[in-house]
Design a protein around this motif. Structure first.
Motif, PDB file in Angstrom:
ATOM      1  N   GLN A   1      -9.807 -24.541 -63.399  1.00  0.00           N
ATOM      2  CA  GLN A   1      -9.930 -24.329 -64.771  1.00  0.00           C
ATOM      3  C   GLN A   1     -11.198 -25.343 -65.412  1.00  0.00           C
ATOM      4  O   GLN A   1     -12.233 -24.982 -66.106  1.00  0.00           O
ATOM      5  N   LEU A   2     -11.385 -26.546 -64.570  1.00  0.00           N
ATOM      6  CA  LEU A   2     -12.658 -27.241 -64.844  1.00  0.00           C
ATOM      7  C   LEU A   2     -13.961 -26.565 -64.048  1.00  0.00           C
ATOM      8  O   LEU A   2     -14.761 -26.594 -65.021  1.00  0.00           O
ATOM      9  N   GLY A   3     -13.896 -25.804 -63.114  1.00  0.00           N
ATOM     10  CA  GLY A   3     -14.937 -25.021 -62.536  1.00  0.00           C
ATOM     11  C   GLY A   3     -15.337 -24.014 -63.531  1.00  0.00           C
ATOM     12  O   GLY A   3     -16.259 -23.692 -63.791  1.00  0.00           O
ATOM     13  N   ASP A   4     -14.282 -23.393 -64.220  1.00  0.00           N
ATOM     14  CA  ASP A   4     -14.561 -22.182 -65.174  1.00  0.00           C
ATOM     15  C   ASP A   4     -15.239 -22.605 -66.396  1.00  0.00           C
ATOM     16  O   ASP A   4     -15.616 -21.800 -67.284  1.00  0.00           O
ATOM     17  N   THR A   5     -14.886 -23.976 -66.814  1.00  0.00           N
ATOM     18  CA  THR A   5     -15.460 -24.428 -68.110  1.00  0.00           C
ATOM     19  C   THR A   5     -16.899 -24.819 -68.133  1.00  0.00           C
ATOM     20  O   THR A   5     -17.418 -25.303 -67.025  1.00  0.00           O
ATOM     21  N   ARG A   6     -17.409 -24.247 -69.079  1.00  0.00           N
ATOM     22  CA  ARG A   6     -18.962 -24.656 -69.350  1.00  0.00           C
ATOM     23  C   ARG A   6     -19.200 -26.038 -69.512  1.00  0.00           C
ATOM     24  O   ARG A   6     -18.310 -26.885 -70.168  1.00  0.00           O
ATOM     25  N   LYS A   7     -19.994 -26.742 -68.694  1.00  0.00           N
ATOM     26  CA  LYS A   7     -20.302 -28.108 -68.458  1.00  0.00           C
ATOM     27  C   LYS A   7     -21.751 -28.500 -68.929  1.00  0.00           C
ATOM     28  O   LYS A   7     -22.524 -27.832 -68.197  1.00  0.00           O
ATOM     29  N   VAL A   8     -21.703 -29.381 -70.084  1.00  0.00           N
ATOM     30  CA  VAL A   8     -23.198 -29.790 -70.446  1.00  0.00           C
ATOM     31  C   VAL A   8     -23.174 -31.233 -70.117  1.00  0.00           C
ATOM     32  O   VAL A   8     -22.321 -32.251 -70.337  1.00  0.00           O
ATOM     33  N   VAL A   9     -24.164 -31.707 -69.085  1.00  0.00           N
ATOM     34  CA  VAL A   9     -24.620 -32.601 -68.486  1.00  0.00           C
ATOM     35  C   VAL A   9     -25.549 -33.589 -69.210  1.00  0.00           C
ATOM     36  O   VAL A   9     -26.877 -32.880 -69.417  1.00  0.00           O
ATOM     37  N   VAL A  10     -25.284 -35.009 -69.513  1.00  0.00           N
ATOM     38  CA  VAL A  10     -26.385 -35.685 -70.001  1.00  0.00           C
ATOM     39  C   VAL A  10     -27.006 -36.403 -69.150  1.00  0.00           C
ATOM     40  O   VAL A  10     -26.335 -37.205 -68.508  1.00  0.00           O
ATOM     41  N   SER A  11     -28.294 -36.193 -68.875  1.00  0.00           N
ATOM     42  CA  SER A  11     -29.069 -36.913 -67.925  1.00  0.00           C
ATOM     43  C   SER A  11     -30.423 -36.993 -68.323  1.00  0.00           C
ATOM     44  O   SER A  11     -31.124 -35.986 -68.765  1.00  0.00           O
ATOM     45  N   ARG A  12     -31.199 -38.341 -68.072  1.00  0.00           N
ATOM     46  CA  ARG A  12     -32.620 -38.234 -68.310  1.00  0.00           C
ATOM     47  C   ARG A  12     -33.326 -37.673 -67.147  1.00  0.00           C
ATOM     48  O   ARG A  12     -34.608 -37.737 -67.323  1.00  0.00           O
TER      49      ARG A  12
END
Length: 203
Positions: free
Chosen positions: A75-86
């Protein structure tokens, strides 16, 4: 608009930087259900770099291993993940992308996207702090452990203006963990002692 929900494991003294030594002994089926309910509301996971590295270093392997937690890992893998990084990142976990531009501007755009039902922020304390200050968090969902951690990063940083919160829901687990969901709200009217002295115990 999409709801932005922060989900955190937290100690009684406000530490949200979890230590497995005080967190894992309290993880039971009730906490698992609560976590599942929170993630089921999400089309997007919004996570900081450290949280992403932790998740990406564990959940893909757990999915591949096919154990008890494989379904949640998928489920986590299938979910869109938007990552905050500089810094630019090379993603090893599917459906991962780097946030574009300023955090507050990007989350404002995500909230307005009619194709997104919910945005969940697991952990990622600095992200939550920035979005609280920008008034973009719709709910804080806290699993409060019956322990004073006494060290570690706290959820609420120092600032000049209090955050006022309204209780949306509460649930007490047999382990002593309290699930409490808060929604930011307006400050109550200011009062002085003369306004409340009739509520003092009669003695």
């Amino acid at each position: 608009m999409a709801k932005v929900v922060s989900t955190l494991f937290i100690s009684a003294d406000g530490v949200a930087e979890i230590d497995p030594d005080w967190h894992l002994p309290y993880f039971d089926e009730n906490m698992g259900r609560a976590v599942g309910e929170d993630y089921d509301t999400a089309d997007v996971l919004l996570i900081g770099r450290e949280t992403y590295d932790s998740f990406a270093g564990a959940w893909p392997d757990r999915e591949a291993a096919g154990g008890d937690d494989a379904a949640f890992a998928k489920q986590l893998g299938d979910t869109r993940k938007v990552v905050v990084s500089r810094q630019p990142l090379e993603f090893s976990w599917r459906n991962s992308e780097l946030i574009q531009g300023d955090l507050v501007d990007a989350v404002t755009v995500l909230k307005a996207d009619t194709g997104i039902r919910g945005i969940v922020i697991p952990g990622s304390i600095s992200v939550v702090q920035q979005l609280l200050a920008a008034e973009l968090v719709d709910e804080l969902r806290l699993l409060v452990h019956p322990v004073a951690a006494r060290k570690g990063r706290k959820l609420f940083d120092d600032g000049d203006v209090p955050y006022h919160l309204r209780v949306v829901a509460t649930e007490a687990f047999p382990t002593g963990v309290i699930r409490v969901n808060y929604s930011p709200t307006a400050a109550p009217a200011q009062v002085g002692y003369d306004d409340i002295k009739d509520q003092v115990p009669a003695g």
